[in-house]
Enzyme design. Structure first.
Site, PDB file in Angstrom:
ATOM      1  N   GLU A  43      -9.147  -7.264  -3.870  1.00 31.52           N
ATOM      2  CA  GLU A  43      -8.005  -7.916  -3.235  1.00 31.52           C
ATOM      3  C   GLU A  43      -8.528  -8.997  -2.280  1.00 31.52           C
ATOM      4  O   GLU A  43      -9.567  -8.826  -1.649  1.00 31.52           O
ATOM      5  CB  GLU A  43      -7.201  -6.874  -2.458  1.00 31.52           C
ATOM      6  CG  GLU A  43      -5.949  -7.420  -1.804  1.00 31.52           C
ATOM      7  CD  GLU A  43      -5.239  -6.363  -0.961  1.00 31.52           C
ATOM      8  OE1 GLU A  43      -4.013  -6.446  -0.855  1.00 31.52           O
ATOM      9  OE2 GLU A  43      -5.930  -5.476  -0.395  1.00 31.52           O
ATOM     10  N   LYS A 113       2.094  -7.099  -5.914  1.00 33.86           N
ATOM     11  CA  LYS A 113       1.979  -5.888  -5.101  1.00 33.86           C
ATOM     12  C   LYS A 113       3.325  -5.486  -4.495  1.00 33.86           C
ATOM     13  O   LYS A 113       3.996  -6.289  -3.851  1.00 33.86           O
ATOM     14  CB  LYS A 113       0.952  -6.139  -3.995  1.00 33.86           C
ATOM     15  CG  LYS A 113       0.633  -4.940  -3.112  1.00 33.86           C
ATOM     16  CD  LYS A 113      -0.386  -5.358  -2.053  1.00 33.86           C
ATOM     17  CE  LYS A 113      -0.771  -4.215  -1.126  1.00 33.86           C
ATOM     18  NZ  LYS A 113      -1.683  -4.684  -0.057  1.00 33.86           N
ATOM     19  N   CYS A 156      -4.576  -2.070  -3.744  1.00 32.20           N
ATOM     20  CA  CYS A 156      -4.872  -1.556  -2.398  1.00 32.20           C
ATOM     21  C   CYS A 156      -3.917  -0.473  -1.883  1.00 32.20           C
ATOM     22  O   CYS A 156      -4.023   0.682  -2.283  1.00 32.20           O
ATOM     23  CB  CYS A 156      -4.953  -2.729  -1.414  1.00 32.20           C
ATOM     24  SG  CYS A 156      -5.791  -2.324   0.144  1.00 32.20           S
TER      25      CYS A 156
END
Length: 270
Positions: A43, A113, A156
């Site tokens: 990321e 995300k 993440c």
């Protein structure tokens, strides 16, 4: 699907797009020289700096990041996940976007995300990802590769939400990508155990590229890019310096674990 080598790249990205892409290329080259066919970048691989600066440069970062991933995939004839970079969506906001690109340079999967890191960390740092990032609204995709198996995407903070990975395994995922820039404070206690849990409960491989070290100001990342097998065994750990974690992804191992522990077949609630 055959056995092959995969790499989880570990970087110390900074607020300098050109410098980050040069570092990423060097590590991709290192991985390819060791025979890797599937590569994950972490990321924020192309830019890790102040939120305001990220938004200001977002258009250039997005264009150059996508171009870079496609160029590297074609040049080295490998499949690459760009684990997260900003893509402008409206005034002052971006999507934190991961893309998967095949050796022909074609994008085959894209994920925005959905879980944003708005947390007051006990070390005194406050993170408010939603101040500049718009949450994605779609569940992450899978991509079925004849050579590499069925790949599932995430980014993440998603790792703390097991229902997302249950969705991926329900759709047939065999390899879970979990690129991250995990904070140093939370990473020391939670990073490895969360990754192992996601691998074990879904009997999948987990490939977790990572950021490490100091990026700017007080922003530090935990490091320890990992590749974990479906039993939860750690196959490769990049430690706390920039580098590459490399391990074999084996269909026979996947089949063995799923035969020995057929928990996916015993699901009552989906």
């Amino acid at each position: 699907m055959k056995s092959y080598l995969a790499a989880a790249i570990q970087m110390t990205s900074v607020p300098d797009l050109a410098k980050n892409l040069a570092q990423a290329e060097e590590l991709i080259d290192l991985a390819v020289r060791r025979g890797v066919e599937l590569i994950g970048l972490p990321e924020n691989f192309s830019f890790l700096g102040e939120e305001s600066e990220k938004v200001h440069q977002a258009e250039a970062i997005a264009v150059e990041s996508e171009k870079f991933i496609k160029t590297m995939a074609q040049r080295y004839q490998v499949t690459i996940l760009g684990g997260g970079f900003p893509v402008p969506v409206n005034q002052g906001q971006v999507y934190n976007t991961a893309i998967l690109v095949e050796p022909n340079g074609q994008e085959v999967a894209r994920y925005q995300k959905v879980h944003l890191f708005d947390v007051n960390v006990p070390d005194g740092n406050t993170y408010q990802e939603s101040s500049t990032v718009k949450a994605g609204e779609l569940l992450p995709p899978i991509y079925q590769s004849e050579k590499l198996g069925t790949l599932g995407l995430s980014v993440c903070y998603d790792v703390r939400f097991p229902e997302l990975y249950r969705h991926l395994s329900y759709k047939g995922a065999e390899v879970l990508f979990i690129p991250a820039a995990f904070t140093a404070y939370t990473g020391k206690d939670h990073w490895q155990i969360l990754l192992q849990a996601r691998a074990i409960e879904n009997t999948c491989y987990a490939i977790a590229p990572a950021q490490t070290g100091r990026h700017y100001g007080t922003r530090h990342s935990h490091g320890h890019a990992l590749i974990i097998d479906p039993w939860g065994a750690i196959l490769a750990d990049a430690g706390d310096q920039p580098g590459v974690a490399i391990a074999e992804i084996s269909p026979s191992r996947l089949e063995q674990v799923r035969r020995q522990m057929p928990s996916l077949q015993h699901r009552v609630f989906i």
